[in-house]
Design a protein around this motif. Structure first.
Motif, mmCIF file in Angstrom:
data_model
loop_
_atom_site.group_PDB
_atom_site.id
_atom_site.type_symbol
_atom_site.label_atom_id
_atom_site.label_comp_id
_atom_site.label_asym_id
_atom_site.label_seq_id
_atom_site.Cartn_x
_atom_site.Cartn_y
_atom_site.Cartn_z
ATOM 1 N N GLU A 179 0.825 -1.212 0.000
ATOM 2 C CA GLU A 179 0.000 0.000 0.000
ATOM 3 C C GLU A 179 0.856 1.258 0.000
ATOM 4 N N HIS A 180 1.852 1.308 0.885
ATOM 5 C CA HIS A 180 2.688 2.507 1.011
ATOM 6 C C HIS A 180 3.593 2.705 -0.199
ATOM 7 N N GLU A 182 3.282 1.447 -3.351
ATOM 8 C CA GLU A 182 2.565 1.750 -4.591
ATOM 9 C C GLU A 182 2.104 3.202 -4.602
ATOM 10 N N LYS A 183 1.695 3.706 -3.454
ATOM 11 C CA LYS A 183 1.292 5.108 -3.369
ATOM 12 C C LYS A 183 2.479 6.037 -3.598
ATOM 13 N N GLU A 184 3.649 5.651 -3.059
ATOM 14 C CA GLU A 184 4.839 6.491 -3.164
ATOM 15 C C GLU A 184 5.408 6.501 -4.577
ATOM 16 N N ASN A 186 3.946 4.829 -7.505
ATOM 17 C CA ASN A 186 2.977 4.724 -8.596
ATOM 18 C C ASN A 186 3.361 3.629 -9.597
#
Length: 403
Positions: A179-180, A182-184, A186
């Motif tokens: 989660e962290h 992929e958000k950071e 992309n």
């Protein structure tokens, strides 16, 4: 017929055909369009259309012409290996081992990033983020060159959600890595247990690439196993499969970090080797270890014991031989349970192969149930220190080349 179902079917078929062609180019390339059509039994127009798409997206390139079988020489196709990269992270007890590979799993860059002592959940996530940003910067590669990030994490991992359920070396639970990251960044992130990534790496690019049923055993700070059955990693019902480090070897043995006593890793893991050495040295046992650490026994670790053994220290040679015997018991249990074609050993302790392998083999020979069990090949990971990190890259390659 339901039009929506029909569209979905065509889309799926195109995806399957695309993966089939891409894999054939990866495995057999350079290869001609005609040979792809022949080997896949797809029509030449279908092959041409998909190949055009793969060339347009720069995953495939046209390369040197093949030999003519009458008429024009065919143009051959190959994977455009260096057009895109993958970043693989092996999360150890004290550091991140990070590699950048191309689409053939060939290492382009390697990095080490220290992990602070007694990290909390935020520390682990932030260290990963900072380490990956550091790689992009130092390797001078834009993020657009990368198709994904693979993470090999010790302990129990929820691979579907990319969560570290339990990291025993850190005593941390439920770290939402995917989660962290992929958000950071992309991009796709896949998380797996480090012993399984090691096994996956060896199955694609190492000593397991000609076998469907293998076991990879990562022997370092802890001990874990990656089980590959019929070419697929086996996780078990709740991702516990392969936790060989917590198989009980001695009911009266030392207490483990898991709370039980006599687990394999309390007898054969890196810290266990150091603890046994220190205990003996405090009773007055003579060894080069004392000289190597200048009498500071708190500095003794598995690497020091190995160094002394290389210098001919009998105490350390015997200690590592005994470590091999303990490992042999654990591996015999695996052989009797899974009957693999071979077992691959990686991790820091595997560097002492010269001193532990005899004990492993003697134990398997004495305890193996059948002649075939006794002869199960035990080999060291071909990919060495980077096996788990390269295997983490394979998590992305597997997704990319998936059928």
């Amino acid at each position: 017929m339901n039009p929506k179902y029909t569209r979905g079917s065509f889309k799926l078929m195109k995806s399957i055909n695309r993966a089939m062609i891409l894999n054939m180019i990866r495995e057999e390339g350079p290869i001609s369009r005609a040979d792809i059509a022949k080997n896949t039994q797809l029509t030449p127009p279908t092959v041409s259309n998909i190949v055009k798409e793969l060339i347009d997206t720069e995953f495939v390139i046209e390369t040197t012409q093949g030999k003519s079988k009458g008429g024009r020489k065919p143009t051959l196709l190959a994977i455009n290996a260096d057009r895109f990269y993958i970043l693989g992270v092996d999360v150890g007890r004290y550091k991140l081992n990070i590699v950048v590979t191309n689409l053939y799993g060939e290492i382009q860059h390697t990095f080490e990033v220290p992990i602070k002592a007694r990290p909390n959940q935020d520390d682990i996530i932030n260290t990963m983020k900072e380490g990956i940003h550091q790689v992009f910067h130092q390797a001078d590669l834009p993020q657009t060159k990368f198709i994904g990030i693979g993470i090999g994490m010790h302990g129990i991992v929820d691979t579907d959600n990319g969560v570290s359920l339990f990291a025993p070396s850190f005593q941390l639970h439920n770290i939402p890595i995917k989660e962290h990251l992929e958000k950071e960044f992309n991009m796709i992130v896949k998380v797996e247990n480090d012993a399984r990534t090691m096994t996956l790496g060896e199955s694609w690019f190492g000593n397991g690439n000609d076998a469907d049923n293998i076991v990879g055993v990562n022997v370092g700070h802890g001990i874990g196993a990656g089980l590959m059955i019929k070419g697929q990693l086996f996780h078990g019902e709740n991702s516990l499969a392969g936790e060989i480090g917590h198989v009980t070897i001695d009911l009266s043995g030392p207490k483990c970090s898991c709370g039980n006593y006599g687990c394999l890793q309390t007898l054969a893991g890196g810290p266990a080797i150091a603890e046994r050495a220190i205990k003996e040295l405090k009773t007055g046992k003579k060894s080069l270890v004392s000289d190597i650490v200048n009498g500071h026994l708190e500095k003794v670790d598995g690497a020091v014991v190995y160094e002394a053994a290389k210098q001919g220290d009998e105490f350390c040679i015997d200690l590592l031989h005994q470590t091999g015997r303990y490992l042999g018991i654990g591996l015999t249990n695996l052989i009797h349970t899974l009957n693999p074609k071979l077992i691959i050993i990686g991790g820091g302790v595997s560097k002492a192969e010269k001193f532990i392998m005899k004990g492993i083999e003697e134990t398997i020979v004495s305890r193996g149930l059948t002649a075939h069990a006794k002869k199960t090949p035990i080999v060291r990971a071909k990919l060495g220190d980077h096996a788990s990190a390269i295997g983490a890259c394979v998590l992305i390659l597997e997704e990319f080349f998936s059928r």
